[in-house]
Write an enzyme that holds these catalytic residues in place. Structure first.
Site, PDB file in Angstrom:
ATOM      1  CE1 TYR A  87     -14.019  10.045 -23.587  1.00  0.00           C
ATOM      2  CE2 TYR A  87     -12.288  11.029 -24.927  1.00  0.00           C
ATOM      3  CZ  TYR A  87     -12.984   9.925 -24.498  1.00  0.00           C
ATOM      4  OH  TYR A  87     -12.640   8.681 -24.982  1.00  0.00           O
ATOM      5  CG  LEU A 117       0.595   3.103 -20.793  1.00  0.00           C
ATOM      6  CD1 LEU A 117       1.296   4.310 -20.185  1.00  0.00           C
ATOM      7  CD2 LEU A 117       1.608   2.089 -21.307  1.00  0.00           C
ATOM      8  N   GLY A 126      -2.444   3.104 -16.405  1.00  0.00           N
ATOM      9  CA  GLY A 126      -1.181   3.461 -15.758  1.00  0.00           C
ATOM     10  C   GLY A 126      -0.455   2.300 -15.100  1.00  0.00           C
ATOM     11  CG  LEU A 127      -2.725  -0.822 -13.271  1.00  0.00           C
ATOM     12  CD1 LEU A 127      -3.537  -2.078 -13.045  1.00  0.00           C
ATOM     13  CD2 LEU A 127      -2.309  -0.222 -11.930  1.00  0.00           C
ATOM     14  CG  LEU A 128       0.558  -2.594 -18.425  1.00  0.00           C
ATOM     15  CD1 LEU A 128      -0.103  -2.878 -19.767  1.00  0.00           C
ATOM     16  CD2 LEU A 128       1.382  -3.801 -17.965  1.00  0.00           C
TER      17      LEU A 128
END
Length: 324
Positions: free
Chosen positions: A53, A213, A216-218
């Site tokens: 990361y 999510l 981010g779509l949800l």
């Protein structure tokens, strides 16, 4: 915060974990420290990261940020379950990645140094390695546990049969094997219900869903009218176009319920049998607060059925999902 055991282990973790993938990539170090402070104050104790990361090859940027935060107050270390991962390429040399004993040992030592700690609570194999025998990987992992450098072993991105193979190899070595599996799982992506989730439940492996999510779509992507964060990535934009009508209907359903879409998506995961703790990946502290609010949402059976109608799963576990 609500707590539960991590799979069949005696380790207790919060029902929501803190994912740190954005730290150093989208979230500057001071803000990342603030998010970790807030998470600790709210009772979050599972802090999840990975050596890759931070988007700078071999630098372990996110692990360094967490290490600096731990060094500010050494008392924090015993208050969290620190999880990181091994597999990804950490350099350009032939043995800079994957799951050879050579790389597993070096990657763990490097993570310990960056995290500024003497042990990792949960070391997760970040992906399967199709070239290294399981006997070799388990030998390296068992040694790290015996040395006190690692306490528990987990997996990530494994198929159901990979989990079975990993667990049975560990059993032949008279070692516990993986106690957790981290997979993508959300209303839009439910493939794990076929074989991964059943395997986890059979072996007592706790499921840690990431991308709860779906990038981010949800989280209200249609309502916002503009893409931001991961929802702005080309893959997510394509997914939003593909699922636009369904997501729009979902957002209306959430509005009628009087709840933000992100909160409902997380609450749905918390209602799924076998799920230990969805991993939140906040870019700012406000997103963490919003995510934790899902712990207070209780969805009724009828509401869960309505969500299933909006986002159909594969039909249950295999083989019944496609046969009889």
């Amino acid at each position: 915060m609500k707590y539960t055991n991590l799979g069949r282990s005696g380790l207790v973790v919060g029902r929501l974990g803190l994912g740190t993938m954005n730290f150093g990539l989208h979230t500057p170090e001071p803000e990342a420290h603030a998010i970790m402070n807030l998470a600790l104050d709210k009772g979050v104790n599972l802090f999840d990261t990975a050596n890759t990361y931070g988007a700078q090859l071999g630098e372990g940027v996110t692990e360094r940020i967490i290490g600096n935060w731990l060094a500010e107050d050494p008392a924090r270390r015993d208050q969290i379950v620190l999880a990181t991962k091994v597999y990804g390429m950490m350099g350009l040399k032939p043995n800079s990645g994957r799951l050879s004993a050579f790389h597993v040992r070096k990657a763990c030592e490097d993570s310990l140094r960056r995290l500024r700690t003497d042990h990792i609570d949960l070391l997760q194999v970040h992906h399967i390695d199709r070239t290294t025998p399981w006997e070799e990987t388990w030998q390296a992992l068992d040694l790290l546990v015996a040395q006190g450098k690692v306490t528990y072993i987990g997996t990530s991105n494994f198929a159901g049969w990979h989990l079975t193979k990993a667990q049975e190899h560990a059993r032949r070595r008279s070692t516990p094997g993986p106690v957790s599996e981290q997979s993508v799982y959300n209303l839009l992506e439910r493939t794990v219900e076929l074989e991964v989730l059943p395997a986890c439940r059979n072996y007592g492996i706790g499921l840690l869903p990431y991308s709860p999510l779906h990038g981010g779509l949800l989280g209200g992507a249609v309502l916002r009218g503009t893409a931001d964060g991961r929802a702005a990535e080309p893959k997510s934009v394509k997914q939003l176009k593909r699922h636009h009508d369904r997501i729009a209907a979902y957002e209306k359903w959430c509005a009628d319920l009087g709840l933000p879409p992100a909160r409902v998506a997380l609450a749905w995961l918390l209602h799924q049998p076998g799920v230990t703790a969805p991993i939140l990946g906040p870019r700012v502290a406000e997103q963490l607060d919003q995510g934790l609010a899902a712990l207070k949402v209780s969805l009724e059976k009828g509401q869960l059925k309505e969500l299933d109608a909006l986002f159909p799963g594969p039909g249950g576990p295999a083989p019944e999902a496609y046969a009889w």
